[in-house]
Design a protein around this motif. Structure first.
Motif, PDB file in Angstrom:
ATOM      1  N   TYR A 116       9.374  -1.195  -7.448  1.00  0.00           N
ATOM      2  CA  TYR A 116       9.211  -0.499  -6.171  1.00  0.00           C
ATOM      3  C   TYR A 116      10.279   0.578  -5.982  1.00  0.00           C
ATOM      4  N   MET A 117      11.328   0.579  -6.809  1.00  0.00           N
ATOM      5  CA  MET A 117      12.358   1.602  -6.755  1.00  0.00           C
ATOM      6  C   MET A 117      11.987   2.855  -7.548  1.00  0.00           C
ATOM      7  N   SER A 118      10.757   2.928  -8.026  1.00  0.00           N
ATOM      8  CA  SER A 118      10.256   4.084  -8.772  1.00  0.00           C
ATOM      9  C   SER A 118      11.192   4.484  -9.907  1.00  0.00           C
ATOM     10  N   LYS A 143      14.091   4.970   0.705  1.00  0.00           N
ATOM     11  CA  LYS A 143      13.684   6.344   0.959  1.00  0.00           C
ATOM     12  C   LYS A 143      14.880   7.279   1.057  1.00  0.00           C
ATOM     13  N   LYS A 144      16.020   6.760   1.485  1.00  0.00           N
ATOM     14  CA  LYS A 144      17.207   7.587   1.691  1.00  0.00           C
ATOM     15  C   LYS A 144      18.176   7.554   0.518  1.00  0.00           C
ATOM     16  N   LEU A 145      18.045   6.564  -0.361  1.00  0.00           N
ATOM     17  CA  LEU A 145      19.027   6.363  -1.427  1.00  0.00           C
ATOM     18  C   LEU A 145      18.426   6.668  -2.792  1.00  0.00           C
ATOM     19  N   TYR A 152      25.482   8.484  -7.006  1.00  0.00           N
ATOM     20  CA  TYR A 152      24.948   7.778  -5.833  1.00  0.00           C
ATOM     21  C   TYR A 152      24.706   8.816  -4.752  1.00  0.00           C
ATOM     22  N   LEU A 153      23.461   8.922  -4.277  1.00  0.00           N
ATOM     23  CA  LEU A 153      23.122   9.932  -3.282  1.00  0.00           C
ATOM     24  C   LEU A 153      22.422   9.273  -2.099  1.00  0.00           C
ATOM     25  N   TRP A 154      23.044   9.382  -0.905  1.00  0.00           N
ATOM     26  CA  TRP A 154      22.455   8.891   0.344  1.00  0.00           C
ATOM     27  C   TRP A 154      22.138  10.105   1.206  1.00  0.00           C
ATOM     28  N   ASN A 155      20.859  10.265   1.536  1.00  0.00           N
ATOM     29  CA  ASN A 155      20.426  11.462   2.264  1.00  0.00           C
ATOM     30  C   ASN A 155      19.427  11.058   3.341  1.00  0.00           C
ATOM     31  N   THR A 156      19.788  11.295   4.603  1.00  0.00           N
ATOM     32  CA  THR A 156      18.889  10.941   5.710  1.00  0.00           C
ATOM     33  C   THR A 156      17.926  12.073   6.039  1.00  0.00           C
ATOM     34  N   ARG A 157      18.018  13.183   5.335  1.00  0.00           N
ATOM     35  CA  ARG A 157      17.122  14.312   5.595  1.00  0.00           C
ATOM     36  C   ARG A 157      15.752  14.013   5.017  1.00  0.00           C
ATOM     37  N   GLU A 158      14.729  14.126   5.851  1.00  0.00           N
ATOM     38  CA  GLU A 158      13.376  13.802   5.419  1.00  0.00           C
ATOM     39  C   GLU A 158      12.555  15.039   5.094  1.00  0.00           C
ATOM     40  N   SER A 159      12.903  16.198   5.663  1.00  0.00           N
ATOM     41  CA  SER A 159      12.163  17.427   5.372  1.00  0.00           C
ATOM     42  C   SER A 159      13.086  18.619   5.576  1.00  0.00           C
ATOM     43  N   ARG A 208       0.834  -1.203   0.000  1.00  0.00           N
ATOM     44  CA  ARG A 208       0.000   0.000   0.000  1.00  0.00           C
ATOM     45  C   ARG A 208       0.878   1.266   0.000  1.00  0.00           C
ATOM     46  N   THR A 209       1.918   1.292   0.837  1.00  0.00           N
ATOM     47  CA  THR A 209       2.803   2.457   0.906  1.00  0.00           C
ATOM     48  C   THR A 209       3.525   2.674  -0.416  1.00  0.00           C
ATOM     49  N   ARG A 210       4.017   1.593  -1.018  1.00  0.00           N
ATOM     50  CA  ARG A 210       4.707   1.721  -2.305  1.00  0.00           C
ATOM     51  C   ARG A 210       3.766   2.220  -3.399  1.00  0.00           C
TER      52      ARG A 210
END
Length: 854
Positions: free
Chosen positions: A477-479, A513-515, A620-627, A344-346
């Motif tokens: 699922y990786m959009s 979500k982070k990658l 390659y981008l890893w980002n833990t920032r959500e907002s 459902r979330t995906r």
């Protein structure tokens, strides 16, 4: 200048010193200002910030050990109404005088503004933190709870309020903790009457957050609740909730061991007035209905069109506008599959990334045709966004090459252009600006002498567009997206004037979500210079050096006189050919002058040559920032780019034409060949009380090979500017220790490190202290000048250091930034004279920017 700096510093510090004496002036005689908290565990000083965060009262916030907010609050008058009344309203003579001078309306407004300003001081400042017995007791209880939640069930606490002997109305608080022996988890039993849940638990027991032999921690039990809830809901238990999970702990006569039992109750079943419990069941999806053009206004209308694809049923209130396979491919809830929250979330995430629909609605209901009560019908309601969207943007800018600039643009978006959820965006942009450069023609007195016009077209496909199936490598699922774009721009300015053509075939996908991953299979760029004869008007430093060498040579000027000058462009080019084509002793020049002319010639060739870049790149981008409001996060970016390899591989098949330097040409241009990599890491720490410490580290290198000796200028690095080393203007730092002798300094190797301490000042005003370190160098290319080239770790002494302070205003949706940078270590100066030589406001660099630099 040192005296001027001292005066400025004294100007700012004097009022600070004056008001600092009044930090407790608003306190009553029996009140004390809290100045420090200390926690002792078994007599030892506690350093853990997590434990200090439990305290109910903390001392007033300090900026550089100064309680600015407290002093601002103390500027407010506690009884402003009575003060104004006594001063103006009860003094008839003064009131009449002011009314006659201002008018009654302005007089009333004057009094009101005084009250409002007083309230603003209170809101903006920070009220004094007064030591309170009640609040101290609350802090003690919180400490007790923290230790209990971390396994010290027999913890004892106490506190003492200690007035300071040498300072009036101030006190510190000492908290004393005696934890005693902690409790350790021993046996873990289960009580799960539902066979379905018990089976799922046993299969996944090894992943439990609570383990025998570890010290008790309440957070571990909370995380285990979260884990089990997600486990069940992602494996078919549609109606499961955390409230069904509980733990029973036994600590009686266990010698500091804790025996726990995991209890998962059956599902409550309400039938009329009676309540019973039934075991949880595994639910599966029997049907998936997708309504492609649902709106609240048409909810009761008759469906006009329908389609089926791989078990999905699609419905439309009008003629179906979407290909069924495209819609069903964006839905992860599959007919016949087990219910899962992840699916459902995906589905939500994928449908949102398409930019075709508004936020979708997904509902589950029991299938009336199923007698077991385990089948679910999924209804997905999609509300389309408008087919066409039009957007505009406008901005004003200023830089080191333009006094004033205006940019404008527009875009036209067509959604679902081919029926398969594709988006086509056509955009245009333009800018006009007034230059600061001396290369402006004497006959060109127009204020706006820089213009640029461009257009882009981008087609976005919600899948990987390749002749092979990539589902196993990049599942949906990786959009995944395929982006194809074409672009063109033409630039008329004080420089060489350029036309740029570009084409990109890009693939993007998000494994989590982070990658985020991005791959440019093809990134083609063709840059054509239109006004190369204007080179020496633009690069005046090169011209002045060339002209000075010509005066010392045997070259015959067209207009010989006491102070001859090379005419631009023909005579300047003639002199270069005269030197380069002949043996330098016959020119009357020494060897150093010969090689200087050769350097000028090679730089001119490089900056005036047209560029053809056939590149591929992976990011390659890893980002833990959500907002935007996250204060603590990390971001890591790695990029690898190569160019020219495809064209080089075809050289054995195609007969390329060669230029004068022996390089292969394609469509009349020597193609670029290089490898380039960048590593960028950003880390933000939230250190409490609206304070953040931010750091950044960047390293990049671009190495030419094969068909190229240098890197295209569009792919090189520069240093300085509002987002880099703020003590130097953009393009004004480096390379190495050369002292930025060129107009636009760039190189193919860069190191940059930044540290910034950010804090709150007044209201939405923020402050910052920063240190920037970095430089650029040439490495493994055609430049061999010692001061330009990075030859080893010993050249790290050429890292430039800038430091300074900044003032920012937070508008919530963006931040307006003003930074002042001072040259702290200048590698362009002689060794031994590099530190703090221009550390003053006369040599400072003032930067204005939008949002934070990193």
């Amino acid at each position: 200048m040192k005296r001027l700096f001292a005066k400025i510093l004294l100007f700012f510090l004097t009022p600070v010193l004056i008001i600092s004496c009044n930090a407790v002036k608003r306190l009553d005689a029996d009140q004390n200002l809290l100045v420090k908290n200390e926690i002792f565990s078994n007599g030892e000083d506690v350093k853990d910030s997590r434990i200090y965060s439990q305290l109910y009262q903390e001392p007033n916030t300090r900026i550089l050990n100064f309680p600015l907010g407290l002093h601002i609050y103390n500027l407010a008058r506690p009884n402003i109404d009575s003060i104004l009344s006594e001063k103006f309203l009860e003094n008839d003579q003064k009131q009449k005088k002011l009314v006659s001078l201002l008018s009654k309306k302005q007089f009333d407004r004057y009094l009101k503004s005084g009250v409002e300003f007083n309230e603003w001081l209170k809101r903006t400042g920070e009220a004094p933190v007064i030591v309170s017995e009640e609040d101290t007791k609350k802090s003690e209880n919180r400490l007790q709870s923290w230790y209990w939640n971390n396994g010290w069930f027999n913890v004892e606490t106490d506190y003492k309020i200690i007035p300071l002997e040498n300072k009036e109305k101030r006190a510190r608080i000492e908290y004393y903790v005696t934890p005693h022996e902690p409790y350790i988890l021993d046996s873990i039993n289960t009580d799960i009457p539902s066979k379905a849940l018990d089976s799922l638990y046993e299969l996944n027991k090894a992943e439990s957050e609570i383990k025998s032999g570890t010290q008790y921690n309440t957070l571990d039990f909370n995380e285990e609740r979260d884990r089990l809830s997600q486990l069940f809901r992602n494996n078919g238990v549609y109606n499961f909730d955390q409230e069904y999970i509980s733990f029973d702990a036994d600590t009686v006569e266990t010698n500091h061991k804790l025996n726990t039992t995991l209890i998962i109750k059956n599902q409550r079943n309400n039938i009329g007035d009676s309540i019973s419990s039934i075991p949880f069941k595994i639910h599966k999806i029997s049907k998936v209905n997708i309504f492609t053009d649902y709106e609240f206004s048409n909810r009761n209308e008759v469906l006009a069109d329908s389609a089926r694809h791989e078990g999905y049923s699609l419905y439309s209130f009008e003629e179906m506008r979407y290909k069924p396979e495209s819609i069903s491919d964006a839905v992860f809830v599959k007919p016949g599959s087990i219910y899962s929250d992840i699916d459902r979330t995906r589905t939500y995430n994928r449908l949102n990334t398409l930019r075709i629909f508004k936020y979708p609605e997904i509902k589950y209901t029991l299938d009336p045709d199923d007698s077991t009560g385990t089948d679910l019908v999924t209804n997905i309601f999609l509300t389309p966004l408008p087919k066409y969207s039009l957007g505009f943007d406008f901005d004003v800018s200023q830089s080191n090459i333009q006094e004033f600039g205006i940019g404008f643009g527009g875009s036209f978006l067509i959604r679902n252009i081919f029926g398969g959820l594709e988006n086509l965006e056509v955009s245009g942009r333009g800018s006009i600006a007034s230059s600061t450069d001396a290369a402006k023609s004497n006959n060109d007195n127009r204020f706006f002498d820089i213009t640029e016009v461009g257009a882009d077209m981008k087609l976005s496909l919600p899948r990987i567009f390749l002749p092979v199936n990539t589902e196993k490598i990049i599942p949906k699922y990786m959009s995944p997206f395929t982006n194809m774009s074409l672009g063109f721009s033409t630039q008329r300015n004080i420089g060489l004037d350029k036309q740029t053509f570009s084409g990109i075939l890009n693939y993007a996908w998000k494994p989590s979500k982070k990658l985020t991953n991005s791959f440019d299979l093809l990134n083609i760029q063709y840059v054509r210079n239109l006004n190369t004869e204007n080179y020496f008007n633009v690069y005046r430093n090169s011209y002045e050096e060339l002209n000075e060498i010509a005066r010392q040579s045997n070259f015959e000027f067209n207009n010989p006189n006491n102070d001859p000058s090379l005419e631009i462009p023909n005579e300047a080019d003639e002199f270069i050919n005269y030197v380069v084509s002949d043996n330098f002793p016959n020119t009357g020049l020494n060897e150093d002058d010969f090689f200087n002319v050769l350097d000028i010639y090679e730089r001119k060739l490089r900056l005036t040559e047209n560029n053809l870049i056939f590149a591929s790149a992976f990011t390659y981008l890893w980002n833990t920032r959500e907002s935007l409001y996250d204060r603590e996060f990390s971001r890591f970016r790695f990029k690898l780019e190569t160019a020219g390899n495809i064209l080089s591989a075809l050289s054995g098949v195609l007969d390329y034409e060669q230029n004068e330097q022996g390089k292969s040409k394609v469509v009349g241009v020597a193609y670029s060949q290089y490898v380039k990599t960048e590593i960028d890491f950003i880390k933000h720490w939230d250190i409490g009380k609206d304070q953040v410490f931010a750091t950044r580290a960047f390293g990049g290198i671009a190495i030419p090979y094969g068909n190229a000796n240098t890197i295209p200028i569009t792919k090189t690095f520069f240093a300085g500017g509002p987002n880099d080393n703020r003590a130097w203007q953009a393009y004004d730092l480096g390379p190495g220790s050369s002292g930025s002798i060129l107009e636009f300094n760039e190189a193919n190797f860069k190191l940059a490190f930044n540290g910034e301490y950010r804090f709150s000042l007044i209201d939405q005003f923020k402050g910052a202290l920063f240190v920037d370190v970095g430089n650029i160098w040439n490495v493994l290319d055609s430049n061999t000048s010692e001061e330009f080239v990075f030859e080893g770790f010993q050249d790290l002494k050429e890292l430039a250091v800038g430091s300074g302070f900044g003032l920012r205003y937070d508008f919530n949706f963006f931040v307006l930034r003003f930074d002042v940078g001072f040259k702290t270590h200048d590698p362009a100066r002689p060794e031994g004279e590099r530190w703090f030589k221009d550390y003053n406001f006369n040599h400072a660099v003032y930067n204005v920017g939008i949002n934070y630099p990193f």
